[in-house]
Design an enzyme around this catalytic site. Structure first.
Site, PDB file in Angstrom:
ATOM      1  N   GLY A  44      -6.014  -9.813   8.791  1.00  0.00           N
ATOM      2  CA  GLY A  44      -5.584 -10.831   9.749  1.00  0.00           C
ATOM      3  C   GLY A  44      -5.505 -12.220   9.141  1.00  0.00           C
ATOM      4  O   GLY A  44      -4.863 -12.444   8.117  1.00  0.00           O
ATOM      5  N   PHE A  54      -5.482   1.237  10.949  1.00  0.00           N
ATOM      6  CA  PHE A  54      -5.177  -0.120  10.460  1.00  0.00           C
ATOM      7  C   PHE A  54      -6.412  -0.707   9.762  1.00  0.00           C
ATOM      8  O   PHE A  54      -6.797  -1.853  10.001  1.00  0.00           O
ATOM      9  CB  PHE A  54      -4.749  -1.019  11.619  1.00  0.00           C
ATOM     10  N   PRO A  55      -7.065   0.080   8.893  1.00  0.00           N
ATOM     11  CA  PRO A  55      -8.343  -0.346   8.308  1.00  0.00           C
ATOM     12  C   PRO A  55      -8.248  -1.490   7.310  1.00  0.00           C
ATOM     13  O   PRO A  55      -9.259  -2.159   7.045  1.00  0.00           O
ATOM     14  CB  PRO A  55      -8.848   0.919   7.613  1.00  0.00           C
ATOM     15  N   LEU A  56      -7.057  -1.749   6.767  1.00  0.00           N
ATOM     16  CA  LEU A  56      -6.931  -2.786   5.742  1.00  0.00           C
ATOM     17  C   LEU A  56      -6.498  -4.141   6.292  1.00  0.00           C
ATOM     18  O   LEU A  56      -6.341  -5.093   5.535  1.00  0.00           O
ATOM     19  CB  LEU A  56      -5.928  -2.341   4.670  1.00  0.00           C
ATOM     20  N   TYR A  61       4.607  11.045  13.031  1.00  0.00           N
ATOM     21  CA  TYR A  61       4.920  10.208  11.871  1.00  0.00           C
ATOM     22  C   TYR A  61       6.213  10.734  11.236  1.00  0.00           C
ATOM     23  O   TYR A  61       6.209  11.663  10.442  1.00  0.00           O
ATOM     24  CB  TYR A  61       3.795  10.238  10.851  1.00  0.00           C
TER      25      TYR A  61
END
Length: 292
Positions: free
Chosen positions: A218, A213-215, A66
């Site tokens: 879509g 990418f939990p939030l 990162y």
């Protein structure tokens, strides 16, 4: 805001000493565009880390790729003055190289994995990794070579727990031949939970499941969407409902939403106190893409 605390999410125990509040924090957003280069306000990045600690977060997920390295530096600085530093656990990753913004190239050569671990230990000023993920399995090297090197480091006391990232059930079983796997980190959220089988296998093996990418909601957004209606019912944001769904999915799920905003951080941690009904949980589950 003073009553908001990640402890409301419950705890997960890796072992008798290694216990974390389930709602954690991911550092990926504390970099430049494309997860490349420094964050444009390093002081703010450090402040967000400090605020996360104040809000009860004691599980931080990061990776040397990162930035590379920049997110780790901000995390190390933010944790330096934490009064409960010995109770804070870092989930780290090795095995990815970076050649520019948005470019990720796995590299699992054993000596390189060892180098990454050693540099991370120096960066954080620690003598062992609490949880170390193989960020990606590199097809140019065998699983035995890659996981085997992490097992050697574990035997040397430099890694406490070993994890795998973005893997199938078959790959987990292969890795288990060479080391005890204690965690899996895969893409998983309310919109896309095609890795239900991986989560279920992890639960059956007492492995933590860390959804990245939990939030992501879509196509489930929109003023009149079913997810929005449920959010209105709980007087919550869509992000909070997405996190509440993950926390209810299974007791081994440790969401790691990342943000560079203190306000968004507080919003995320508030989700720890939202308890979805069984009916609402099922309704939300049926909205996403699953392998079931």
């Amino acid at each position: 805001m003073s009553q908001i605390n990640a402890s409301a999410s419950g705890t997960y125990a890796f072992d008798d000493q290694f216990k974390v509040n389930r709602l954690g924090y991911g550092t990926m957003q504390l970099t430049g565009e494309g997860t490349w280069g420094p964050y444009d306000d390093p002081n703010n990045a450090v402040s967000v880390i400090k605020k996360a600690v104040d809000l009860g977060i004691n599980f931080f997920d990061t990776a040397d790729s990162y930035g590379p390295w920049f997110a780790d530096r901000y995390l190390a600085e933010g944790l330096k003055s934490a009064s409960n530093r010995d109770e804070i656990f870092i989930s780290d990753k090795v095995g990815q190289t970076r050649q520019g913004p948005g470019v990720w190239t796995p590299h699992g050569e054993p000596n390189y994995l060892r180098q990454q671990v050693e540099v991370s230990l120096m960066t954080f000023g620690i003598d062992h990794e609490d949880l170390l993920f193989l960020h990606r399995i590199d097809s140019h090297f065998s699983v035995a070579e890659q996981v085997g090197e992490l097992k050697k480091l574990q035997d040397e006391g430099k890694i406490k727990h070993i994890g795998l990232s973005q893997v199938t059930v078959g790959q987990i079983k292969e890795a288990q031949k060479y080391a005890k796997i204690d965690a899996v980190e895969n893409l998983y959220n309310v919109s896309d939970h095609r890795d239900d089988d991986v989560l279920d296998y992890a639960e059956s093996q007492h492995m933590a499941f860390v959804p990245w990418f939990p939030l992501n909601t879509g196509k489930l957004t929109g003023a009149n969407s079913p997810l929005a209606k449920i959010a209105d019912k709980y007087k919550a944001s869509l992000a909070q409902i997405a996190l509440a769904w993950l926390l209810k999915r299974s007791g081994n799920v440790l969401p790691i939403p990342g943000t560079s905003s203190v306000a968004h951080l507080e919003d995320n941690v508030t989700a720890a106190s939202i308890k979805l009904s069984d009916d609402d949980f099922k309704a939300i589950t049926n909205l996403g893409v699953s392998n079931r």
